[in-house]
Design an enzyme around this catalytic site. Sequence first.
Site, mmCIF file in Angstrom:
data_model
loop_
_atom_site.group_PDB
_atom_site.id
_atom_site.type_symbol
_atom_site.label_atom_id
_atom_site.label_comp_id
_atom_site.label_asym_id
_atom_site.label_seq_id
_atom_site.Cartn_x
_atom_site.Cartn_y
_atom_site.Cartn_z
ATOM 1 N N LYS A 25 0.840 -1.376 0.123
ATOM 2 C CA LYS A 25 0.180 -0.079 0.104
ATOM 3 C C LYS A 25 0.807 1.204 0.124
ATOM 4 O O LYS A 25 1.898 1.407 0.854
ATOM 5 C CB LYS A 25 -1.028 -0.005 1.419
ATOM 6 C CG LYS A 25 -1.856 0.959 1.360
ATOM 7 C CD LYS A 25 -3.048 0.903 2.569
ATOM 8 C CE LYS A 25 -3.949 1.750 2.660
ATOM 9 N NZ LYS A 25 -4.726 1.693 3.634
ATOM 10 N N SER B 276 -9.450 2.328 2.587
ATOM 11 C CA SER B 276 -8.389 2.849 2.058
ATOM 12 C C SER B 276 -7.515 1.863 0.994
ATOM 13 O O SER B 276 -6.378 2.498 0.495
ATOM 14 C CB SER B 276 -7.594 4.032 3.017
ATOM 15 O OG SER B 276 -7.032 3.337 3.727
ATOM 16 N N SER C 162 -10.570 -0.259 6.378
ATOM 17 C CA SER C 162 -9.545 -0.104 5.142
ATOM 18 C C SER C 162 -9.066 -1.487 4.518
ATOM 19 O O SER C 162 -8.642 -1.499 3.438
ATOM 20 C CB SER C 162 -8.759 0.894 5.242
ATOM 21 O OG SER C 162 -9.264 2.208 5.525
#
Length: 482
Positions: free
Chosen positions: A78, A153, A177
């Site tokens: 990420k 996210s 997320s």
Amino acid sequence: MEWSLKPAEELAAALRAGAVSSVELTDEAIDRIEREDKAVNAICVPDFDRARAAARAADRARARGEDRPLLGIPVTVKESYDVAGLPTTWGMPQHREFRPAEDAVQVSRLKAAGAVVLGKTNVPLGLQDIQTFNEIYGTTGNPWDHDRTAGGSSGGSAAALACGFGALSIGSDLAGSLRTPAHFCGIYAHKPTLGLAAPRGMVAPPGPALPVDLDLAVVGPMARTARDLALLLDVMAGPDPLTAGKAHQVALPPARHERLSDFRVLVLDEHPLLPTGAAVRAGVHRVAAALTGGGARVEWHSGLLPDLAEAATLYIQLLISGAVARFPIDDEQLRARVAGLSEDDRSLDAVRLRAMVFSHHDWLAANHRRELHRHGWRQFFAEFDAVVCPITPTPAFPHDHSPNPMERRIDIDGAGYPYFDQLVWAGVATMPGLPATAIPAGRSPEGLPVGVQLIGPMFEDRTPLRLAELLEHEIGGFQAPR
């Protein structure tokens, strides 16, 4: 043979057997990204040259007889994790040039385990959305329907896995997320017990990578199978070597049970503050039917369950007050709006507004109530092994980039609700710090993935992971987007 959609566990076996090399796996993954990612936009920071070099090094290490858990396996990271030499922006334009000098703890652990990092995956602005888009990298589309969100996210990581861009990814979870993108994209993810995996180096730029204990937020694994989640969690778990890691090592207890018939499970399909859409309810019922068919003890109600309405209020108070502390906003305007609220207004919107002006005393009071909930969960898990419930009330929704998210609405079977109300299900596990595994649970009538979460006892992460593995055999698991 095409390897890109195969599980990491299978890739590891093939590498050990000499059926494929890390260079071959890495080249295939890069070719796939270059061919297909233009439509999805999952990989925002490619690092292909270093990936190929790492793959060559992995093949040399294996030739010397080395065998590490992820040796030679292509993965993604990420964007919010520090990777030395690559930008860490969290989607914030003012930090587009920020490049940390050191890897995050979890990136270091990936590399130490032998993984080949292909690059970084897209995130929303400040990691503060249920979608994935920002001014620097653009919008990540859902691999099943590009007009819909991949979630946030960790949406870039979920989309990358669904598309076969690497076998594993690491993300983070404060408000679903990890779990929401997994649910929207049809993959697996695990939100570990709070504090199980060290988060240092997963920090908003340009802040220093300090060994702090985060409140609510965790870092965790994403994969295409439940067993791969467990494989990656074993790499990630453990305290920070700068602090508690000097004295402590992780020894997670084994799963409570090995057979489906031994599990005691509470199934929830309704939240007192928000309806559940038909497609998600069907997914929950599909899992419940598999549990019942496998001989598990399944209940739909329990007096031991902590109050979900109060839990949602506490979660929002802790979440929003923490977010405002990290990203301050205009207090005077806020205080005027809060002062204008009716004392009788207990809506989630009102809870959010009041939390934006929390004092330290207010936070301590909420934290004390959280401890009471944690005690309630300990009593609950003396009688049950897991909870099955939704992750959000709907499958992936169409992109909505309206600038004020507080004014957005989420459509649940034709009725509109405040956008952030859908976080109540994420908060069931996040507020008390419980582990939760997101698993695929079928498709909506429109063909979109639907997932559910399996919530387990604190620091017994192997229990929901084992249940996820057993359910994968009963109801099926990951399917590639068509």
